[in-house]
Motif scaffolding. Structure first.
Motif, mmCIF file in Angstrom:
data_model
loop_
_atom_site.group_PDB
_atom_site.id
_atom_site.type_symbol
_atom_site.label_atom_id
_atom_site.label_comp_id
_atom_site.label_asym_id
_atom_site.label_seq_id
_atom_site.Cartn_x
_atom_site.Cartn_y
_atom_site.Cartn_z
ATOM 1 N N ARG A 5 0.842 -1.194 0.000
ATOM 2 C CA ARG A 5 0.000 0.000 0.000
ATOM 3 C C ARG A 5 0.882 1.251 0.000
ATOM 4 O O ARG A 5 0.924 2.021 0.960
ATOM 5 C CB ARG A 5 -0.940 -0.032 1.200
ATOM 6 N N LYS A 6 1.565 1.450 -1.093
ATOM 7 C CA LYS A 6 2.430 2.622 -1.240
ATOM 8 C C LYS A 6 2.649 2.878 -2.729
ATOM 9 O O LYS A 6 2.569 1.958 -3.542
ATOM 10 C CB LYS A 6 3.772 2.408 -0.536
ATOM 11 N N PRO A 7 2.936 4.129 -3.108
ATOM 12 C CA PRO A 7 3.194 4.415 -4.516
ATOM 13 C C PRO A 7 4.446 3.702 -5.011
ATOM 14 O O PRO A 7 5.504 3.762 -4.363
ATOM 15 C CB PRO A 7 3.365 5.937 -4.551
ATOM 16 N N TYR A 8 4.327 3.043 -6.137
ATOM 17 C CA TYR A 8 5.453 2.285 -6.684
ATOM 18 C C TYR A 8 6.668 3.175 -6.915
ATOM 19 O O TYR A 8 7.793 2.814 -6.555
ATOM 20 C CB TYR A 8 5.032 1.620 -7.996
ATOM 21 N N TRP A 9 6.458 4.341 -7.524
ATOM 22 C CA TRP A 9 7.593 5.179 -7.903
ATOM 23 C C TRP A 9 8.403 5.633 -6.694
ATOM 24 O O TRP A 9 9.630 5.775 -6.778
ATOM 25 C CB TRP A 9 7.104 6.421 -8.655
ATOM 26 N N LEU A 10 7.712 5.900 -5.586
ATOM 27 C CA LEU A 10 8.393 6.408 -4.393
ATOM 28 C C LEU A 10 9.028 5.303 -3.568
ATOM 29 O O LEU A 10 9.819 5.579 -2.661
ATOM 30 C CB LEU A 10 7.399 7.192 -3.525
ATOM 31 N N ASP A 11 8.692 4.058 -3.892
ATOM 32 C CA ASP A 11 9.251 2.899 -3.189
ATOM 33 C C ASP A 11 10.547 2.504 -3.886
ATOM 34 O O ASP A 11 10.655 1.452 -4.506
ATOM 35 C CB ASP A 11 8.242 1.749 -3.211
ATOM 36 N N SER A 12 11.555 3.354 -3.767
ATOM 37 C CA SER A 12 12.764 3.217 -4.562
ATOM 38 C C SER A 12 13.997 3.555 -3.747
ATOM 39 O O SER A 12 14.001 4.506 -2.959
ATOM 40 C CB SER A 12 12.691 4.142 -5.783
ATOM 41 N N THR A 13 15.055 2.806 -3.982
ATOM 42 C CA THR A 13 16.333 3.100 -3.320
ATOM 43 C C THR A 13 16.989 4.354 -3.885
ATOM 44 O O THR A 13 17.964 4.854 -3.320
ATOM 45 C CB THR A 13 17.300 1.918 -3.476
ATOM 46 N N ALA A 14 16.461 4.860 -5.008
ATOM 47 C CA ALA A 14 17.013 6.084 -5.601
ATOM 48 C C ALA A 14 16.566 7.337 -4.866
ATOM 49 O O ALA A 14 17.072 8.430 -5.145
ATOM 50 C CB ALA A 14 16.605 6.178 -7.072
ATOM 51 N N LYS A 15 15.619 7.202 -3.943
ATOM 52 C CA LYS A 15 15.117 8.384 -3.228
ATOM 53 C C LYS A 15 16.259 9.062 -2.471
ATOM 54 O O LYS A 15 16.944 8.432 -1.658
ATOM 55 C CB LYS A 15 14.022 7.986 -2.243
ATOM 56 N N ALA B 83 -4.330 3.811 -8.543
ATOM 57 C CA ALA B 83 -3.541 3.061 -9.521
ATOM 58 C C ALA B 83 -3.018 1.763 -8.922
ATOM 59 O O ALA B 83 -2.859 1.627 -7.694
ATOM 60 C CB ALA B 83 -2.367 3.901 -10.033
ATOM 61 N N LEU B 84 -2.731 0.826 -9.810
ATOM 62 C CA LEU B 84 -2.093 -0.448 -9.475
ATOM 63 C C LEU B 84 -0.824 -0.605 -10.306
ATOM 64 O O LEU B 84 -0.721 -0.046 -11.400
ATOM 65 C CB LEU B 84 -3.028 -1.625 -9.792
ATOM 66 N N MET B 85 0.119 -1.386 -9.788
ATOM 67 C CA MET B 85 1.319 -1.741 -10.551
ATOM 68 C C MET B 85 1.495 -3.250 -10.507
ATOM 69 O O MET B 85 1.412 -3.865 -9.437
ATOM 70 C CB MET B 85 2.565 -1.062 -9.970
ATOM 71 N N THR B 86 1.715 -3.851 -11.683
ATOM 72 C CA THR B 86 1.914 -5.294 -11.738
ATOM 73 C C THR B 86 3.359 -5.657 -11.446
ATOM 74 O O THR B 86 4.254 -4.804 -11.454
ATOM 75 C CB THR B 86 1.559 -5.851 -13.133
ATOM 76 N N GLU B 87 3.568 -6.944 -11.244
ATOM 77 C CA GLU B 87 4.920 -7.475 -11.254
ATOM 78 C C GLU B 87 5.458 -7.400 -12.688
ATOM 79 O O GLU B 87 4.683 -7.209 -13.638
ATOM 80 C CB GLU B 87 4.913 -8.923 -10.764
ATOM 81 N N PRO B 88 6.774 -7.529 -12.893
ATOM 82 C CA PRO B 88 7.309 -7.481 -14.256
ATOM 83 C C PRO B 88 6.759 -8.624 -15.114
ATOM 84 O O PRO B 88 6.606 -9.752 -14.640
ATOM 85 C CB PRO B 88 8.819 -7.623 -14.048
ATOM 86 N N TYR C 149 -7.747 8.254 2.757
ATOM 87 C CA TYR C 149 -8.391 8.240 1.442
ATOM 88 C C TYR C 149 -7.454 7.723 0.347
ATOM 89 O O TYR C 149 -7.900 7.458 -0.774
ATOM 90 C CB TYR C 149 -8.865 9.644 1.064
ATOM 91 N N GLU C 150 -6.169 7.618 0.652
ATOM 92 C CA GLU C 150 -5.213 7.154 -0.350
ATOM 93 C C GLU C 150 -5.311 5.650 -0.597
ATOM 94 O O GLU C 150 -4.688 5.134 -1.533
ATOM 95 C CB GLU C 150 -3.792 7.530 0.084
ATOM 96 N N LEU D 188 -1.077 -12.778 -13.682
ATOM 97 C CA LEU D 188 -0.232 -11.688 -13.204
ATOM 98 C C LEU D 188 -0.737 -11.167 -11.859
ATOM 99 O O LEU D 188 -1.939 -11.108 -11.611
ATOM 100 C CB LEU D 188 -0.253 -10.559 -14.240
ATOM 101 N N ARG D 189 0.194 -10.790 -11.009
ATOM 102 C CA ARG D 189 -0.153 -10.249 -9.701
ATOM 103 C C ARG D 189 0.289 -8.793 -9.608
ATOM 104 O O ARG D 189 1.167 -8.347 -10.353
ATOM 105 C CB ARG D 189 0.503 -11.080 -8.588
ATOM 106 N N PHE D 190 -0.317 -8.077 -8.672
ATOM 107 C CA PHE D 190 0.017 -6.676 -8.450
ATOM 108 C C PHE D 190 0.957 -6.556 -7.257
ATOM 109 O O PHE D 190 0.787 -7.231 -6.245
ATOM 110 C CB PHE D 190 -1.248 -5.855 -8.215
ATOM 111 N N THR D 191 1.936 -5.664 -7.401
ATOM 112 C CA THR D 191 2.912 -5.475 -6.318
ATOM 113 C C THR D 191 2.657 -4.212 -5.500
ATOM 114 O O THR D 191 3.118 -4.106 -4.371
ATOM 115 C CB THR D 191 4.336 -5.405 -6.882
ATOM 116 N N HIS D 192 1.938 -3.229 -6.081
ATOM 117 C CA HIS D 192 1.680 -1.961 -5.397
ATOM 118 C C HIS D 192 0.268 -1.481 -5.712
ATOM 119 O O HIS D 192 -0.230 -1.685 -6.817
ATOM 120 C CB HIS D 192 2.677 -0.880 -5.841
ATOM 121 N N ARG D 193 -0.347 -0.827 -4.737
ATOM 122 C CA ARG D 193 -1.645 -0.163 -4.916
ATOM 123 C C ARG D 193 -1.602 1.138 -4.127
ATOM 124 O O ARG D 193 -1.145 1.169 -2.984
ATOM 125 C CB ARG D 193 -2.792 -1.060 -4.447
ATOM 126 N N TRP D 194 -2.096 2.195 -4.748
ATOM 127 C CA TRP D 194 -2.027 3.486 -4.068
ATOM 128 C C TRP D 194 -3.015 4.461 -4.693
ATOM 129 O O TRP D 194 -3.585 4.226 -5.761
ATOM 130 C CB TRP D 194 -0.615 4.061 -4.141
#
Length: 464
Positions: free
Chosen positions: A12-22, A265-270, A324-325, A348-354
């Motif tokens: 339950r977090k935004p995929y883009w922000l779940d990054s070691t590049a932060k 939005a949802l994000m799938t696995e690769p 609400y997020e 296919l499965r989803f890895t993130h939802r936000w």
């Protein structure tokens, strides 16, 4: 696909922000400081403003103040569609500013060109791909409207292709597609969080002072400066640019024009090589469908599919709350729609939802203005298409603050304001009625009911 099973492990977090590049945050403001220009807000609007202020005048002392972290809100949670449109699509622009639409489209394409140039100039690693956008029709009634828009776009010299059912399915294979269009030049795919972090680094490299985790509580005009009061210090600035989106503005007047709408939005696995081959998508376009309640989706650099949209949720009273997020009802609905669109990806499965809040106004595209004798400028109301358009808005704010008359500032779109929303509870009742009517239009072959036709006549033109 069992949607609950597909969502079971989704974080339950935004995929883009779940990054070691932060990057690590810049320091808080502790004490008092001064600036030639203070920029409030560390999303795309504020970042572009600060960066271009220094590019225009390297000697200008620029401070950027962000209440939390750079890119944490709408700028880091969106689909990553950097669109050329400045008007929330050609149809909306034609409805509101027909005499300016050619100029607006030309300026929008130039703005997108300049975003690409900035990414290259500062070596921003954000997965920038200028692949264009497919608009896909999933019902026969949507095809005619697509054809109309493409015909007008071609008359203006824009590169649009009409695709029949076989051609659109050859681009991206879905049994739901019955036709579509391909806007060749008007969209680039980006990783929005990495773009925000890259712009942050570019700002720092030019000498912008950035203070994160420093919310501005109030603003005071003392006659010689605008004072921005934060919990542990004050910025005394000659001029101020507001890039705060839908969050509580320092100008009370803006509250009448903005409402918060939540998008999910949802994000799938690769995807495996075999799964990707079953879909096609060799040209990696962004995709949106032609319904009023539309989905948007795209591939990431590692071949995940981001799948979002459809539900644009307004919570009565215009409240903004962290809870609400997350909206499981919408996540399940999105998973079901994904399975219908791509039945070949049923495993296919989803890895993130936000989810997250965006700033919406009654004309669906940004509006601009000044206050405090021209010493403060603002740009707000992007309605979910701000990845690209915020750069244009930043240029407008800088033009206004510098007192410059430019082609941008002469636009009627820039000089006029949208209609304000009515006060509560009429506001909530009207928005919920509109949402229901839009859903009904999709079920009734696009036919708009009396409520929507009335809004059209009023110049509100709710169509998505």
């Amino acid at each position: 696909m069992d949607p609950l099973k597909a969502l079971a492990d989704a974080e339950r977090k935004p995929y883009w922000l779940d990054s070691t590049a932060k990057p690590e945050p810049q320091p808080r403001l502790l004490g008092n400081t001064t600036a030639d220009l203070a920029v409030v807000g560390g999303g795309f609007s504020g970042l572009w403003t600060a960066l271009m202020a220094k590019e225009r005048d390297p000697s200008r002392d620029v401070v950027l103040i962000e209440g939390r972290r750079i890119g944490w809100a709408a700028s880091g949670r969106n689909g990553g569609f950097a669109m050329a449109t400045l008007t929330h699509g050609l149809a909306n622009g034609l409805e509101r500013w027909p005499e300016e639409i050619s100029t607006l489209e030309r300026q929008g394409l130039a703005n997108l060109d300049e975003i690409g140039q900035t990414v290259a100039k500062y070596d921003i690693d954000c997965g920038y791909e200028r692949t264009g956008e497919l608009v896909v029709a999933t019902e026969p009634w949507q095809v005619e409207e697509l054809h109309k828009n493409v015909e007008i776009a071609r008359e203006m010299g824009l590169r649009f292709d009409i695709l029949d059912q076989d051609q659109i399915r050859a681009e991206v294979h879905s049994p739901t597609y019955v036709g579509g269009s391909w806007e060749r030049d008007g969209c680039a795919m980006v990783d929005p969080a990495r773009l925000a972090w890259g712009l942050r680094q570019a700002c720092l490299s030019l000498g912008v002072r950035i203070y994160e985790r420093t919310p501005v509580r109030t603003m005071k005009d003392n006659g010689t400066s605008l004072d921005l009061l934060t919990p542990h210090g004050t910025v005394k600035a000659d001029k101020v640019a507001l890039g705060t989106g839908v969050f509580q503005p320092l100008l009370r007047r803006l509250r009448h024009f903005l409402v918060p709408v939540y998008d999910y939005a949802l994000m799938t696995e690769p995807l495996s090589a075999e799964q990707l081959a079953s879909v096609g998508w060799r040209n990696r376009q962004g995709i949106g469908d032609a319904a009023n309640q539309f989905h948007y989706y795209r591939l990431t650099a590692d071949n995940r599919i981001l799948w979002g949209g459809y539900d644009a949720v307004y919570y009565n009273g215009g409240r903004i709350k962290p809870e609400y997020e997350q909206r499981d009802e919408t996540f399940v609905k999105l998973a079901e729609h994904f399975s219908t669109t791509f039945p070949q990806l049923s495993e296919l499965r989803f890895t993130h939802r936000w989810g997250g809040v965006i700033d919406t106004c009654s004309r669906f595209s940004a509006f601009y203005g000044q206050s405090h004798g021209g010493r403060l400028a603002y740009a707000v109301g992007y309605t979910g298409m701000g990845v690209g358009a915020t750069r244009f808005g930043a240029n407008i704010m800088l033009d206004l603050l510098n007192g410059e008359q430019t082609e941008r500032t002469e636009l009627r779109m820039v000089r006029e304001k949208p209609l304000p929303f009515p006060p509560e509870p009429v506001r909530s009742a009207g928005i919920q009625m509109t949402r229901w009517s839009i859903a009904q239009a999709d079920l009734q072959q696009g036919r708009r009911n009396l409520w929507l036709r009335t809004l059209d006549r009023m110049g509100l033109g709710f169509d998505s």
